[in-house]
Design an enzyme around this catalytic site. Structure first.
Site, PDB file in Angstrom:
ATOM      1  N   ARG A  51     -28.357   1.312  30.431  1.00  0.00           N
ATOM      2  CA  ARG A  51     -27.647   1.991  31.508  1.00  0.00           C
ATOM      3  C   ARG A  51     -28.292   3.340  31.819  1.00  0.00           C
ATOM      4  O   ARG A  51     -28.910   3.956  30.961  1.00  0.00           O
ATOM      5  CB  ARG A  51     -26.179   2.209  31.123  1.00  0.00           C
ATOM      6  CG  ARG A  51     -25.351   0.947  31.046  1.00  0.00           C
ATOM      7  CD  ARG A  51     -23.914   1.270  30.641  1.00  0.00           C
ATOM      8  NE  ARG A  51     -23.827   1.810  29.294  1.00  0.00           N
ATOM      9  CZ  ARG A  51     -23.715   3.087  28.994  1.00  0.00           C
ATOM     10  NH1 ARG A  51     -23.656   4.006  29.958  1.00  0.00           N
ATOM     11  NH2 ARG A  51     -23.644   3.493  27.736  1.00  0.00           N
ATOM     12  N   LYS A 193     -20.478  -2.783  33.382  1.00  0.00           N
ATOM     13  CA  LYS A 193     -19.845  -1.517  33.055  1.00  0.00           C
ATOM     14  C   LYS A 193     -19.274  -0.813  34.287  1.00  0.00           C
ATOM     15  O   LYS A 193     -18.342  -0.007  34.163  1.00  0.00           O
ATOM     16  CB  LYS A 193     -20.831  -0.603  32.329  1.00  0.00           C
ATOM     17  CG  LYS A 193     -21.120  -1.059  30.905  1.00  0.00           C
ATOM     18  CD  LYS A 193     -19.837  -1.242  30.090  1.00  0.00           C
ATOM     19  CE  LYS A 193     -20.109  -1.617  28.653  1.00  0.00           C
ATOM     20  NZ  LYS A 193     -18.855  -1.952  27.916  1.00  0.00           N
ATOM     21  N   HIS A 212     -12.342  -0.069  25.297  1.00  0.00           N
ATOM     22  CA  HIS A 212     -13.693  -0.507  24.953  1.00  0.00           C
ATOM     23  C   HIS A 212     -13.612  -1.092  23.548  1.00  0.00           C
ATOM     24  O   HIS A 212     -13.873  -0.424  22.554  1.00  0.00           O
ATOM     25  CB  HIS A 212     -14.657   0.683  25.004  1.00  0.00           C
ATOM     26  CG  HIS A 212     -16.083   0.299  24.827  1.00  0.00           C
ATOM     27  ND1 HIS A 212     -17.017   1.134  24.260  1.00  0.00           N
ATOM     28  CD2 HIS A 212     -16.760  -0.823  25.162  1.00  0.00           C
ATOM     29  CE1 HIS A 212     -18.198   0.542  24.236  1.00  0.00           C
ATOM     30  NE2 HIS A 212     -18.060  -0.643  24.782  1.00  0.00           N
ATOM     31  N   SER A 230     -21.520   0.525  21.117  1.00  0.00           N
ATOM     32  CA  SER A 230     -22.490  -0.545  20.917  1.00  0.00           C
ATOM     33  C   SER A 230     -23.253  -0.317  19.613  1.00  0.00           C
ATOM     34  O   SER A 230     -23.701   0.799  19.325  1.00  0.00           O
ATOM     35  CB  SER A 230     -23.472  -0.568  22.097  1.00  0.00           C
ATOM     36  OG  SER A 230     -24.474  -1.521  21.890  1.00  0.00           O
ATOM     37  N   LYS A 234     -18.611  -4.297  16.901  1.00  0.00           N
ATOM     38  CA  LYS A 234     -17.535  -4.964  17.655  1.00  0.00           C
ATOM     39  C   LYS A 234     -17.798  -6.457  17.808  1.00  0.00           C
ATOM     40  O   LYS A 234     -16.950  -7.286  17.477  1.00  0.00           O
ATOM     41  CB  LYS A 234     -17.395  -4.353  19.061  1.00  0.00           C
ATOM     42  CG  LYS A 234     -16.860  -2.958  19.114  1.00  0.00           C
ATOM     43  CD  LYS A 234     -16.403  -2.572  20.507  1.00  0.00           C
ATOM     44  CE  LYS A 234     -17.383  -2.921  21.613  1.00  0.00           C
ATOM     45  NZ  LYS A 234     -18.688  -2.269  21.491  1.00  0.00           N
ATOM     46  N   THR A 235     -18.967  -6.788  18.354  1.00  0.00           N
ATOM     47  CA  THR A 235     -19.273  -8.187  18.629  1.00  0.00           C
ATOM     48  C   THR A 235     -19.433  -8.977  17.337  1.00  0.00           C
ATOM     49  O   THR A 235     -18.900 -10.082  17.185  1.00  0.00           O
ATOM     50  CB  THR A 235     -20.538  -8.299  19.485  1.00  0.00           C
ATOM     51  OG1 THR A 235     -20.330  -7.619  20.720  1.00  0.00           O
ATOM     52  CG2 THR A 235     -20.876  -9.755  19.777  1.00  0.00           C
ATOM     53  N   ASP A 249     -15.666  -7.077  24.073  1.00  0.00           N
ATOM     54  CA  ASP A 249     -16.040  -5.742  24.531  1.00  0.00           C
ATOM     55  C   ASP A 249     -15.001  -5.004  25.378  1.00  0.00           C
ATOM     56  O   ASP A 249     -14.898  -3.794  25.274  1.00  0.00           O
ATOM     57  CB  ASP A 249     -17.339  -5.841  25.338  1.00  0.00           C
ATOM     58  CG  ASP A 249     -18.006  -4.495  25.525  1.00  0.00           C
ATOM     59  OD1 ASP A 249     -18.097  -3.727  24.560  1.00  0.00           O
ATOM     60  OD2 ASP A 249     -18.434  -4.202  26.654  1.00  0.00           O
ATOM     61  N   ARG A 314     -30.654  -7.783  24.485  1.00  0.00           N
ATOM     62  CA  ARG A 314     -29.309  -8.294  24.761  1.00  0.00           C
ATOM     63  C   ARG A 314     -29.312  -9.792  25.018  1.00  0.00           C
ATOM     64  O   ARG A 314     -30.293 -10.360  25.498  1.00  0.00           O
ATOM     65  CB  ARG A 314     -28.748  -7.606  26.000  1.00  0.00           C
ATOM     66  CG  ARG A 314     -28.398  -6.144  25.800  1.00  0.00           C
ATOM     67  CD  ARG A 314     -27.044  -6.012  25.158  1.00  0.00           C
ATOM     68  NE  ARG A 314     -26.644  -4.633  24.971  1.00  0.00           N
ATOM     69  CZ  ARG A 314     -25.449  -4.266  24.563  1.00  0.00           C
ATOM     70  NH1 ARG A 314     -24.528  -5.174  24.326  1.00  0.00           N
ATOM     71  NH2 ARG A 314     -25.148  -3.005  24.382  1.00  0.00           N
TER      72      ARG A 314
END
Length: 523
Positions: A51, A193, A212, A230, A234-235, A249, A314
């Site tokens: 980003r 996002k 988030h 990130s 989390k994932t 997410d 990713r």
């Protein structure tokens, strides 16, 4: 506004609501990417592999003037500058030989959802949107009053002097006209996002906390939330073969429960292995997209350890590629809330139970580390940061509004909140410490979501005043208290004081109650 119908009157073709197979075939034919050995469409995003926060703007007008927290993250742009650039983007796209239009949805809870028209210059960007967002139950084929539009034209470069932006790329949100313009960047995560930021602005007015976080549900029907930046887990931690995935997410927490904003997952690939993350490994197949993953030139096998393009490699895949999962993409009121933090100093415990006021304090602080940053310009490596609400770049409103909503939701549920350190222990990063292993963290998470720590015995960590369980099933008791895990007590005390000072300094910017402020570290 640009409309699919208007585009159809131009010489080029408009491809409407293509299937996954059709979009993959189009992307390959247009040489936008290649199929890897695992059959995932593999693409490169060029110069921008993450980003671009300095290139993100919000149109400043009557809707946003007094409601947005204007700062270096939420940058204002004049309505006339946006209108001129939007017209330029329309003209640019009309000159192309084709465009791709998809009608999708964000928000699995119908009364809080948005219809979204995604207009993309690239076939793989259209596939990304179809993979990440939700397919509406009924095919939407015309404009609606509450519909948002994303116009993605990565091939159009912006001019800072002319367009009022900062570089040759721009991401602009317009809440009055309900549209998002993305120019000059091929990184598809900007689409995801941007819509997250839209919901983060709109949902608090509906008494919904946008988060988030990842979410999953146990076989007992109990929901758990995993907050974190990130790279903090989390994932990985939400993709648990013993639990049912809601999403990895972005979620909303209403009076009725939790719902996913998305219909897919967006996982980091750095050092991905089948042994440690089997569900994610198996989800990367035909119908998924890999961004900036380096392939072996002979076998086309992905090399997940190769970071020559970026550490922010990713993979995008549909939620349906993860099993088990919650079919309706929603969950009941959560029983467990986990704040995942990656502590570089190694002085936070691997687990601590938080009071409601501590939950607000650590939620606002958002202390963690940037691990293989998702933002351009951050470089490689790892660095300490405070990211408000565990996602500062995506929250347009003042942070206190989200913290108030969190406390309200906690008051209306039986959720217990835990701080889980996935970072270092026994020493600081690069100075003798080691990172907690994934099996250790998984054992801690399992104990939390199973309710094993509800009646556990706790001790207090001085300074931080955090409640640490004396024992956790499957975890070596020697790592639970960081003070006891360090061999060099003088170094531990120095790093503890340093981190406490950073917390206190960072928190000065928040206008909160004395109870919340005093819930933080105290020298």
């Amino acid at each position: 506004m640009i409309h699919a119908e208007a585009l159809m009157t131009t010489p080029h073709q408009v491809f409407l609501n293509l299937s996954t197979n059709e979009l993959v075939d189009m992307a390959l034919a247009r040489k936008e990417g290649v199929l890897a050995a695992n059959r995932a469409l593999t693409v490169s995003t060029g110069e921008r592999t993450g980003r671009s926060p300095k290139d993100r703007f919000i149109v400043q007008d009557a809707v946003t003037q007094a409601t947005v927290d204007w700062n270096t993250i939420n940058q204002p742009i004049a309505p006339e500058k946006f209108a001129a650039l939007w017209q330029r983007a329309q003209a640019y796209l009309k000159q192309k030989d084709s465009a791709f239009v998809s009608y999708l949805q964000v928000g699995a809870e119908a009364k809080f959802s948005l219809t979204v028209k995604v207009i993309a210059e690239l076939a793989w960007h259209s596939l990304f949107a179809q993979t990440l967002f939700i397919h509406a139950e009924k095919l939407i084929d015309k404009d609606q009053a509450n519909q948002w539009t994303i116009l993605s034209v990565p091939g159009l470069k912006t001019d800072p002097a002319r367009d009022g932006v900062n570089s040759d790329a721009a991401v602009i949100l317009n809440f009055t006209d309900k549209c998002i313009l993305i120019c000059g960047t091929y990184y598809a995560g900007e689409m995801k996002k941007s819509l997250f930021s839209v919901l983060n602005f709109l949902l608090p007015e509906e008494e919904v906390l946008p988060m988030h976080c990842a979410a999953n549900v146990g076989k007992d029907g109990k929901t758990a939330l995993f907050f974190g930046l990130s790279g903090t887990g989390k994932t990985t931690l939400s993709a648990d073969p013993e639990r049912y995935l809601i999403g990895d997410d972005e979620h909303g927490w209403s009076q009725e429960g939790v719902f996913n904003f998305e219909g897919g997952c967006y996982a980091k690939c750095i050092d991905l292995s089948r042994e440690r993350e089997p569900m994610i490994w198996d989800a990367i197949r035909y119908g998924s997209i890999m961004e900036n993953v380096v392939l072996d030139p002979d076998t086309l096998e992905p090399d997940y350890s190769d970071v020559s393009l970026t550490q922010n490699t990713r993979a995008t895949y549909p939620r349906e590629f993860i099993s088990p999962r919650v079919d309706n993409n929603k969950g009941a009121q959560p029983n467990a809330v986990l704040f995942l933090t990656c502590d570089l100093y190694g002085v936070l415990p691997p687990i601590a139970k938080l009071t409601k006021e501590q939950a607000a304090y650590y939620f606002l602080s958002g202390y963690t580390a940037l691990v293989g940053s998702t933002e351009v310009g951050q470089g490689s490596g790892i660095k300490q940061t405070f990211s408000t609400c565990f996602g500062a770049p995506f929250f347009p409103r003042p942070a206190g509004e989200y913290a108030d909503l969190l406390m309200k939701r906690l008051d209306n549920s039986d959720a217990e909140v835990y701080l889980v350190n996935t970072g270092w222990t026994g020493g600081a990063h690069g100075e003798g410490g080691s990172r907690f292993s994934i099996p250790t963290t998984r054992a801690i998470v399992t104990a939390i979501v199973n309710g094993d720590l509800h009646d556990a015995a706790y001790e207090q960590l001085p300074g931080f005043n955090l409640a640490i369980p004396l024992a956790v099933p499957g975890v070596d008791v020697r790592v639970l208290n960081p003070q006891k895990a360090w061999a060099n007590q003088q170094a531990y005390n120095e790093y503890t004081k340093l981190l406490m000072e950073k917390f206190i300094e960072n928190f000065k910017k928040f206008n909160v109650s004395d109870a919340v402020r005093q819930a933080g570290p105290r020298l």
